[in-house]
Design a protein around this motif. Structure first.
Motif: not given
Length: 458
Positions: A391, A408-409, A412, A417-418, A420, A423-424, A428
């Protein structure tokens, strides 16, 4: 950087990049541009000498980092800023300049018409700018006579033009192509004349019943530009202000005159680019670009937009970026950005950001479409980072890293999550890029397919 470069050229009669290029001399600016563009320096010299490429670099703008505009180079983007009598001031304009440079503007035009001391605002912008600065001197000429167009004289125009050149302006929009015989051609238009500079000249000619003073005194302007190496940006006073008016007789008549003026400037080794339309339907963009190249002997084309539809006030950075990408693909050298405030008001800092990013996307897309060497390298690197769920590397490679990270943030934000592998959007369990197919698995699959060529896929 350029202080020593230009010191040896001061005092000579003609100090333009075109003049040196035609003499076979490769200037420091040409070397610098060749490195920035990753192009052979001799190609840069040849293109400047031919007139297909310009290096706008006034000898009095010594903090400039030289760049070029032309079909042989990457597609460039200009950002407009400028104070008005109703809004903005010096500090806000310098802030806009810094923001434009931060987000990748290749040049910046100061279109100030009021809101303070115009000379002071312009000086501050030039002193703060590492990119070429363009202006429209006719605006200050009108302000100098308190807005009374009938009081303007040719000397007023020439005085302001020389003042801008002395201050270090690298290129100027000169509305010399609109002639008195062109004015009857706009009577069938919906939006008439939408160029501010063109409107000023048109009203002057209607009042005095005389030819355009910028046309009749064009040689005087050439002499000024030779002394400081100012490039012409020949203004399209009769550009269409709506798709209905595109490619009409008025626009094309002026374009023919702009071609004549281009070649006249070249006779004196003065650099030229030509400004283009405004509002053009998608099916007419290729025609407009090719027509300009034909009429103006392939001088660099610099277009505003073009907007491909007229029904999206508040979103014209999008309607115009569509046309800009197409124009760049067909061979336009520089795109003038449009902000969401176009047709509605004076853009603020956030509008500058949104308009500029939209146009950086358009210019980059055009470079990919033209298959310029290396144009897609950044895209491929970002794609690899995306596939590897890196990311932070994605953010670094984005045209607007801050905006990418911000989005992104929103959902998350934690550092975990950087790294992971989702993404949302998908979460997962549903991200398709988690489907990693290794070499061994592919080898086994190929063997299976080779044995049974009638495998049914479900």
């Amino acid at each position: 950087m350029r202080t020593e470069w230009v010191a040896k050229r001061r005092g000579q009669g003609n100090v333009t990049q075109m003049h040196y290029a035609r003499q076979g001399t490769i200037t420091e600016e040409m070397y610098y541009v060749a490195q920035r563009e990753n192009l052979p320096v001799e190609l840069i010299r040849e293109e400047v000498a031919r007139g297909r490429l310009i290096i706008p670099a006034n000898i009095n703008h010594t903090n400039l980092e030289p760049m070029c505009i032309g079909i042989a180079s990457k597609c460039k983007v200009n950002a407009n800023i400028g104070a008005s009598p109703n809004s903005s001031n010096l500090s806000e304009e310098v802030e806009k300049l810094n923001l434009a440079v931060k987000y990748g503007a290749d040049t910046v035009m100061d279109l100030s018409t009021g809101g303070g001391d115009l000379d002071r605002i312009r000086t501050a912008i030039i002193q703060a700018s590492p990119v070429p600065i363009g202006t429209v001197p006719i605006y200050q000429a009108l302000e100098s006579v308190h807005g009374r167009i009938e009081n303007l004289t040719a000397n007023d125009f020439l005085h302001i033009i020389e003042k801008h050149a002395q201050q270090g302006v690298d290129y100027m929009t000169i509305h010399a192509g609109i002639l008195i015989e062109h004015l009857p051609l706009v009577k069938t238009r919906i939006t008439g004349i939408v160029s501010r500079g063109g409107g000023i000249i048109a009203r002057w000619m209607l009042h005095h019943h005389k030819q355009n003073p910028l046309y009749t005194h064009y040689r005087d302007i050439i002499e000024i530009f030779k002394k400081y190496d100012v490039s012409f940006s020949l203004g399209d006073s009769l550009r269409p202000g709506c798709t209905h008016d595109a490619s009409d007789e008025a626009q094309l008549a002026e374009l023919k005159t702009l071609g004549q003026l281009t070649r006249k400037a070249w006779e004196h080794d003065v650099q030229v680019m030509v400004e283009g339309p405004g509002h053009v339907p998608m099916d007419q963009i290729e025609f407009n670009v090719k027509k300009q190249m034909e009429e103006c002997s392939e001088a660099p084309f610099y277009v505003l937009g073009p907007l491909v539809t007229d029904i999206a006030p508040g979103y014209d950075h999008i309607t115009s970026a569509i046309g800009a990408a197409m124009a760049g693909w067909y061979g336009t050298a520089m795109l003038c950005y449009v902000t969401p405030k176009e047709h509605l008001g004076l853009p603020n800092a956030e509008d500058v950001r949104n308009g500029l990013i939209a146009y950086k996307i358009a210019a980059h897309a055009a470079d990919i479409g033209r298959r310029r060497p290396g144009a897609r390298d950044r895209d491929d690197e970002l794609s690899r980072a995306r596939y590897n769920f890196d990311w932070n590397r994605q953010f670094e490679l984005a045209l607007d890293p801050e905006r990418a990270k911000e989005y992104h943030d929103e959902t998350l934000p934690a550092d975990i999550y950087k790294t992971a592998e989702f993404c949302s959007m998908c979460g997962p369990k549903f991200c398709p890029m988690q489907t990693k197919v290794d070499a061994d698995a592919l080898t086994e699959l190929e063997k299976f397919l080779a044995k049974d060529k009638e495998v049914t896929t479900g």
